[in-house]
Structure formats: C-alpha cells, structure tokens
Design an enzyme around this catalytic site. Structure first.
Site, PDB file in Angstrom:
ATOM      1  N   ASP A   8      32.891  40.713  35.626  1.00 23.28           N
ATOM      2  CA  ASP A   8      34.318  40.716  35.947  1.00 23.28           C
ATOM      3  C   ASP A   8      34.552  41.950  36.810  1.00 23.28           C
ATOM      4  O   ASP A   8      34.535  43.074  36.312  1.00 23.28           O
ATOM      5  CB  ASP A   8      35.132  40.783  34.649  1.00 23.28           C
ATOM      6  CG  ASP A   8      36.630  40.979  34.916  1.00 23.28           C
ATOM      7  OD1 ASP A   8      37.045  40.939  36.093  1.00 23.28           O
ATOM      8  OD2 ASP A   8      37.379  41.163  33.931  1.00 23.28           O
ATOM      9  N   LYS A  69      39.956  46.437  45.130  1.00 22.53           N
ATOM     10  CA  LYS A  69      40.056  44.977  45.135  1.00 22.53           C
ATOM     11  C   LYS A  69      41.256  44.499  45.967  1.00 22.53           C
ATOM     12  O   LYS A  69      41.230  43.414  46.530  1.00 22.53           O
ATOM     13  CB  LYS A  69      40.184  44.490  43.692  1.00 22.53           C
ATOM     14  CG  LYS A  69      39.961  43.006  43.495  1.00 22.53           C
ATOM     15  CD  LYS A  69      39.927  42.699  42.010  1.00 22.53           C
ATOM     16  CE  LYS A  69      39.781  41.229  41.717  1.00 22.53           C
ATOM     17  NZ  LYS A  69      39.732  40.983  40.265  1.00 22.53           N
ATOM     18  N   GLU A 167      38.987  33.774  37.666  1.00 22.37           N
ATOM     19  CA  GLU A 167      39.183  34.521  36.421  1.00 22.37           C
ATOM     20  C   GLU A 167      39.878  33.716  35.312  1.00 22.37           C
ATOM     21  O   GLU A 167      39.373  33.682  34.187  1.00 22.37           O
ATOM     22  CB  GLU A 167      39.925  35.829  36.727  1.00 22.37           C
ATOM     23  CG  GLU A 167      38.986  36.831  37.395  1.00 22.37           C
ATOM     24  CD  GLU A 167      39.680  37.871  38.259  1.00 22.37           C
ATOM     25  OE1 GLU A 167      40.912  38.000  38.182  1.00 22.37           O
ATOM     26  OE2 GLU A 167      38.978  38.567  39.009  1.00 22.37           O
ATOM     27  N   ASP A 189      47.294  34.941  33.598  1.00 26.07           N
ATOM     28  CA  ASP A 189      46.377  36.063  33.808  1.00 26.07           C
ATOM     29  C   ASP A 189      47.050  37.142  34.657  1.00 26.07           C
ATOM     30  O   ASP A 189      47.171  37.003  35.873  1.00 26.07           O
ATOM     31  CB  ASP A 189      45.106  35.533  34.499  1.00 26.07           C
ATOM     32  CG  ASP A 189      44.071  36.624  34.754  1.00 26.07           C
ATOM     33  OD1 ASP A 189      44.347  37.808  34.465  1.00 26.07           O
ATOM     34  OD2 ASP A 189      42.973  36.296  35.254  1.00 26.07           O
TER      35      ASP A 189
END
Lengths: 606, 246
Positions: A8, A69, A167, A189
C-alpha cells in the site's frame, strides 16, 4: 514461483504485507510499527526514508519530501493551486513534475521508488529472501497517467509490478476473506490525500465492482490544511507574524494540526502549541472537536458527492447497500462516520484497522496471482471514460466509465487526402464533452500506406488491461499486418527515461546501502557509548584505575570514529570498547546480583 | 429498462458477420494442433483457446439468440467464464496464454455488458439479424412531430425568460408536465417492446421455415427497430428537458 508481496503506497504512510498460512499479515518495519511514513529526506549523509526522514520535516523542510503521491502522473499546471503549501521546490520537465532535493531533481516516481525500496528491504529482512515481485495499490479514481507513474516507481525500485489494484477493492478482499459476505457493499476510502468510493456485489467469491467514483485531491492533508490555516490566522492577528514566510514553522504547524485532528477523534478538546520564530516564545490555543468539525465539515461534505454519483451509476439507492466499510486513516474522525452513517442509514464496518486493510487486501490479491487463493476473483472497473478527440475538438467515448476490465474497443481509421501517410490520434480520459476539458493521455501518429483517400483501413484496438492501464495496437485490415505503436504519454515518463532511472537507481544502490549501513552503525555506536558512560559512572570504583582509563580512551576513540564515514572503523572501535570494558561489565553485574540478594534477605526478614 | 447507450455510439466492436457463419468454429488447438471440440479449452492439452472473432455475444455466453434472458442465469454464466478466463489465473502461464486470457476476458466483459441490458441486447440482436439498427435515422416519431416542435418552442421561451420570473415559473410547470407525458410514452414503448420481444422469442422457438414465418420475422424486426429508434429519440428529448429545467 517467487513470492509476491502486497504494497500500500500511501500519501502519508506505506505498508507491505504478505500471505502467511492463508492469512494476510503486515510486515513490521520498525519496532512494533507496521507503517513507513511516506517521507524522503536529503541529508548531508544521503537520502533517508520513513521515520528518520520524518524528523527532518521541521528541521530541513526544503529538502524533505512528503505527500509525493499527490504529484504522481501530474504536470506542474495540475497542482498550481497547491504549490504554496509545499516547502520543497517543484519544476517541470517533459510534462513531468521534478522535485528539487539538494543538487539533484527527482521525478515523483523516483521519490516513490525510494519508499518502495525501503519496504522491499524491510520485507527482505523479515522474510529472509529476495523480493522482486509486488502488487501495488492505487486510489480507484487514479487515471491512466497516475497508474503508469506508480508502475514506473515499482520498476525503478527493482520490483516487477505484477498488478496495480484499486485501494477500496483491495480492502473489500480483506473484508470478504474475513466475513465471506454476500451482498452489496460500499467501500468508503478516505485517506491522506485521496478519496474513493466503490460499490461492489459479492457473490460466491466473485467481487464484482458495479461503480466507482472519487477525488484524487481530497484527503486528510486537506483537513490538516484547514486547521493550520486557522492557527496561521490566529497568529497573524494576535502576534502580527505571518508564519508563511517560515518554512520550519509551517511544517511544525502542519504536524501539530495533524496531531490535534487525530487527538480529537478520541477527545473533545486538545491543546495546540507552536514555537514562534525569532525566540518569540510559543503560540498556544485550545481546539475543540466542535471547532474541528465546523472547520472540516465542507471537506467531508465533498466526499458525499462522489458517493451519490457512484450509487447512481450502479443503479442503486443508499438503502439497497447491505454493508458499508470504512478504509483510510481519515475515517477515524467521528464526523466522517456520522455523515457516512446518515447517507447510507447503517452503521459502517471498521473491524479491520483502516490503516492496514488495504495492504492486507493487496497481499490477498498477490496470493491469488501466485495461485494460492483460487476461490476469490476481483472484477474491477475503469473509473473514467476513455475516448479519442474527433472533429471540432469533441471527445468521442470508446470505453465508458465503470466498464469491467479488461475492456477493449476497436476503431477504424482511414485517410481524407490521396497519398496521406499518417493519421493523428489523440487519446483522452474523462467525462466532459470537449477534448480540452478531459485528461490527455497520449498523442500519436498512425502510419498509413500512401493510397487514394479512404482506401487505407487501419483498425486500432484500445485495450484497458486488468491494471486499468491502456494498451494500444493497430492493424492494417488490407494486409492483416499489425503495427506496433510508440505512444508517448502526455504526462508521464517515456520508456527511455524510466530505463535511465532504473539504471541510476542501481548505480545509487551501492552508495545507498553504504549510507544505510553507516547510519545504522552510528546508531548502534551511539547506544553503546550511552551504555558504557552509564556503566563507568556506576562502576568506576569496581575496576582498577588503569582499566577505567583504557575504557575512557576507547570511548573517546569510538566517539571520533562515529563522526567519521567508515562503518568498519566504527565497528572496530566498538569491539575495542566492548573488550576493554568486559571486566567492568562483569563487575557491575556481580555487584548488582550481590546487592539484589542482600535486598532479598532484608525483605525476607521484614 | 435501462441503457447507457444514449448516443448510439458506433465504436463498439460489433461483429457484423453473416449470422450463418456465427456458429462457434471448430478449430485446431494453437498449442497441440489437435481438433478442439470443447468450448474454450483443448480436450487434449487443456490449454485455453481464443474466443474466435466471429463468435457473437450470445454464443460466447452460451445463450440462444433470444430477447428475453434470465438475468440470474446470465450472471452465473458470466461469473463461470470469468473464472475460466480472467488474467489473475494466468499469471504463471506462458505469454501466449496470458494474451488469450486478456483478449477473451475483454470479449466476455463486452458480451455481458451488452446482453444484460434488454435494450442493448435488442440493438445487438438487430445488428446480427438485420443489419445495423443505427443506420435508421433518428427522425422524430411521426405521431410526435407536432408535439416535439411545440416543446422546442417552449424550451426556447424558457431559456429566454427572466430567471425566477413568473413567466418562467409557468413555462417550467408546462415543461414539467410535458416531461411526465414523454416519460409515460417511453414507458409505453418499453411495454410494447417487451411484448414484441416475447413474440420474437416464440417465433424463434417454433423454428418454422415457412414463408409465412419469414414474413412474420421481418415484420417483427422492423417493428422492434422502429420502436427502439423512437425510444432513443424520446429519451434524448427527456434528458435534454431535465438538463434544462433541473
């Protein structure tokens, strides 16, 4: 078949997991911790990653990269509005952002690769084997450029990325394995930098994604920003200081905001304290949960819009959802839980640690790919429509959003002028009508044999693979010959650039390992010095004077060696010190034992 | 009934081959060269076989060419074939097998997407049976012509009217009523289609080759085609209406 790990790669933290006897488990990276902060710092001794790098956020803000990210697969113009928040400097080269760290500039995939390498090393140490293959997770709403950038990061880190997986769907695998649920589930999420909602149907081990939506620029970072802005305004009005000119304090405020937010998930109020520049003391204030909630309500409300859109695309209403699962650290906030519960009319699940559930799911997917788990299958979708630009700058959609992947579409191309030798194709991703308003993925020129207008017939196949990544192929219908197409991504590294980065990364690897060894040896040396100094203080009287002098000399030698750059010298000095102190160590131990026994007798008597 | 093919995109990989050639071709295994008689796997070496380009979506999912399909059975077959083809299960196989797995999965996914929606299914069947339905012009349905013209005028007036003015409010109410009428009409068309679908299936089940049956077949196809086109037209008008008045 070599092992595949699940990774992850998060905005704030990253984790690596693997399948152990049919159960996914996260690999501890440092002490009991399983998370590596996604932070990379350039120090005088080279690059460092994770917890040690996090310490440089305040000390060394211009040379410490976090939340990288947010920049994956992006051009500078895409992040213009956010630039002010980041203390490190960003430039652009060939449609790809570059981050300046000291002398050199790095692309976001290179920075991410450093985090991946750290995870790879931790996994190798833990499992005592070489790790070369991984499943890496990305936000479901990541576009093609962002997925490709993630894959590039893996390559640069020396990993064969066997699958890019979304994810929220990874999280569903972890829950599905646990509960063997059937029915319709929604995965909410809310992470450090991104928000995703995915709606799935679970039936007999098949996880069919019905719809997904999200926002790749909405996360816990944005909540922290709201809190930080409140402090900044307070400090400006009360102290007359504009902290935005002080990168160190800005980082301290950001970290303090994050800490306060986390604290307020369990408490009703918290104290905030930031050191002011130029020795002006501290700024402190109280922040209550109510205040936090009114500050962040707008952002949390923004997450509900994609939820409604996903439900609409799935053809469902909130009450038809059987289960809701919470994923990502931001879902620990009580207001988030409350709003999700209100939208779906059900208590959401959060039994599995929301920080770890994605990595656990990635490990399950890795096990499916290696042939271990065979009863589960994930059927995911592409989050955004894919199309090409047609006459008048309009996007013509070839594969609609929420189409199950792998998905393909074919399109026939021909010429309009006699002898024309090329047709320009512009590939787009997005939901807007005009090409300009969508994401440009790639532009390329299709080679066509010179023939009368309309005679050539070139069939182009657009295929979105199981990673959600586009592959393009062309074949000449007249000759049956297929044509390989060099697609230069609009916002991404070219194959040559990636290869160069892999090469650079291997060149640096030797250096990095050296640096890493040096840092670790120094840490050990530091610990030994502390212990020995304590021993000397306590046991000086237990050994001969010349022995104590020898120990002091060895200590001094080690201290000098520790500041040097040679781990072998440090090791040698550590050995000398340990040897010269052998007597002392034994003497202290004996002394303690004797006193311990005496103490016992005394206590026995009383 | 629902469909997400608003604009009748003409980019999908339709297989416009002659229906008589659409039977699953008996072929040689790409790996061991023995004749493949099974559906998707070689009997001898058990290697996965590529779904032929000529295979239509009905054949691909193992359903007869009918307009009514039990969605649960369709889903079950889709899941079964997904387990057979999905790239997840070919990670350790040869490159050729991985490529076949990818190609087959993509075809399977298109097939399921097309067949699970009754409208898309009917449009696809018309493609197979009677040439492209999309060649038919989207001219307004004859009986709606006057009404549509009037609606366009009202829409223009609404757009020109001052925001939140009383005139606009009145026009809005008028448009809303029109929306309901059109939605009802769309509903009627769908009911009508449902009946035609049933008739078509019955005719196919009967399997008559008489000239009378052939005439009936062509008549049904023509009717379905016309209603589908009208429905698409009404649907786009309603969408436009909703987009304007919110």
């Amino acid at each position: 078949m070599s092992r595949i790990v699940g990774i992850d790669l998060g905005t704030t933290n990253s984790l690596v997991a693997y399948m152990k006897n049919g159960h996914p488990c996260v690999i501890p990276v440092r002490n009991e911790r399983t998370m590596v902060p996604s932070v990379v710092a350039m120090t005088d001794n080279g690059l460092i990653v994770g917890d040690p790098a996090k310490e440089h956020l305040v000390r060394n803000p211009e040379r410490t990269v976090y939340s990288v990210k947010r920049f994956m697969g992006k051009a500078l113009e895409d992040v213009q509005s956010e630039l002010a928040y980041f203390p490190y400097s960003l430039t652009e080269q060939g449609g790809v952002i570059r981050i300046k760290l000291g002398e050199k500039s790095y692309s976001p995939p290179q920075i991410s690769a450093m985090i991946l390498k750290e995870l790879k090393q931790r996994a190798e140490e833990h499992l005592r084997e070489s790790i070369t293959k991984a499943v890496i997770t990305v936000p479901a709403y990541f576009n093609d450029s962002q997925r490709q950038a993630t894959k590039d990061a893996g390559l640069i880190a020396g990993l064969d990325v066997v699958r890019i997986i979304n994810e929220p769907t990874a999280a569903s695998l972890a829950y599905g394995l646990q509960a063997k649920t059937q029915g319709t589930i929604a995965i909410y999420d809310f992470g450090g930098g991104t928000f995703d909602i995915s709606i799935l149907k679970l039936k007999n081990g098949i996880f069919e994604v019905l719809a997904t939506n999200g926002n790749t620029r909405l996360g816990g970072d944005d909540l922290d920003r709201e809190i930080a802005n409140l402090f900044l305004a307070d400090i400006r009005s009360q102290q007359g200081i504009d902290l935005r000119a002080y990168p160190d304090q800005m980082q301290a405020i950001r970290l303090e905001a994050e800490r306060a937010k986390i604290h307020l998930s369990n408490e009703l109020k918290t104290q905030i304290s930031v050191e002011l520049p130029d020795k002006k003391g501290y700024f402190t204030r109280e922040l209550t949960r109510d205040q936090l909630e009114s500050l962040t309500m707008g952002i949390i409300e923004q997450t509900l819009v994609p939820c409604r859109l996903a439900l609409q695309d799935a053809g469902l209403t909130p009450d038809t959802i059987d289960e809701i699962v919470l994923v990502g650290g931001s879902t620990r906030m009580p207001l988030v839980r409350q709003r999700v519960q209100e939208l779906f009319g059900k208590t959401p699940h959060c039994e599995i640690n929301p920080d770890e559930v994605v990595a656990l799911g990635a490990a399950i997917q890795a096990d499916i790919l290696s042939g271990g788990t065979t009863d589960m299958l994930l059927l995911d979708v592409t989050p955004l429509s894919l199309g090409i630009e047609t006459m008048g700058g309009v996007m013509s959609s070839l594969i609609h959003r929420n189409t199950t992947i792998p998905a393909s579409a074919k399109e026939m191309f021909t010429t309009y002028v006699d002898g024309q030798t090329g047709v320009d194709i512009h590939i787009l991703q997005g939901e807007r009508e005009l090409a300009n308003n969508n994401r440009s993925l790639a532009k390329f020129r299709l080679k066509v044999p010179p023939l009368p207008a309309g005679a050539p017939r070139i069939e182009v196949t657009f295929l979105i693979d199981a990673n959600g990544i586009l592959n393009v192929n062309a074949s000449d219908m007249r000759t049956g010959q297929s044509q390989s197409i060099e697609v230069k991504p609009s916002y991404g590294l070219s194959d040559q650039e990636v290869e160069q980065m892999i090469e650079d990364s291997f060149k640096c690897a030797a250096e990095d390992i050296g640096t890493r060894k040096l840092i670790e040896t120094r840490l050990e040396a530091g610990a030994l010095i502390t212990t020995m100094e304590k021993s000397l203080r306590e046991g000086d009287r237990l050994v001969a004077a010349e022995e104590a002098t020898a120990i002091r000399a060895a200590l001094a030698a080690l201290s000098t060696a520790k500041d040097g750059n040679d781990p072998r010298t440090i090791r040698a000095c550590m050995a000398t010190l340990e040897q010269s102190a052998q007597h002392l160590t034994v003497a202290i131990l004996n002394d303690a034992l004797t006193r311990g026994l005496q103490g016992k007798k005394v206590s026995d008597l009383t | 009934m629902d469909d997400n093919k608003d604009t009748g995109m003409d980019h999908h990989d339709t297989h416009n081959s002659n229906p008589r050639e659409l039977q699953m071709a008996r072929s040689m295994c790409w790996h061991c060269q023995s004749e493949v008689s099974g559906e998707y796997f070689c009997d001898r070496c058990i290697k996965v076989q590529p779904v032929s380009k000529e295979t239509d979506y009905f054949t691909c999912l193992g359903f007869p060419r009918r307009l009514t399909i039990d969605p649960r059975k369709l889903e079950a077959k889709f899941y079964e074939l997904s387990r057979a083809f999905h790239p997840d299960f070919y990670q350790n196989k040869s490159e050729t097998e991985q490529a076949i797995s990818l190609g087959n999965s993509a075809i399977l996914n298109s097939a399921y997407r097309t067949l699970r929606d009754p409208i898309q299914r009917a449009e696809y069947l018309l493609d197979l049976e009677a040439g492209a339905v999309k060649e038919l012009k989207n001219s307004p349905p004859a009986d709606l012509f006057e009404e549509i013209l009037e609606l366009q005028d009202t829409l223009n007036e609404y757009r020109a009217a001052e925001r939140t003015s009383e005139t606009q409010q009145q026009l809005r109410a008028k448009l809303h009523a029109e929306q309901l009428t059109l939605e009802q009409r769309k509903q009627d068309m769908e009911t009508n289609l449902q009946q035609l679908f049933t008739n078509w299936d019955a005719l196919q089940d009967h399997g008559d080759a008489t000239s009378q049956a052939r005439t009936e077949r062509d008549r049904l196809l023509k009717q379905i085609r016309e209603i589908l086109a009208n429905r698409t037209y009404v649907k786009s008008i309603v969408n436009n209406l909703v987009a304007t008045i919110g």
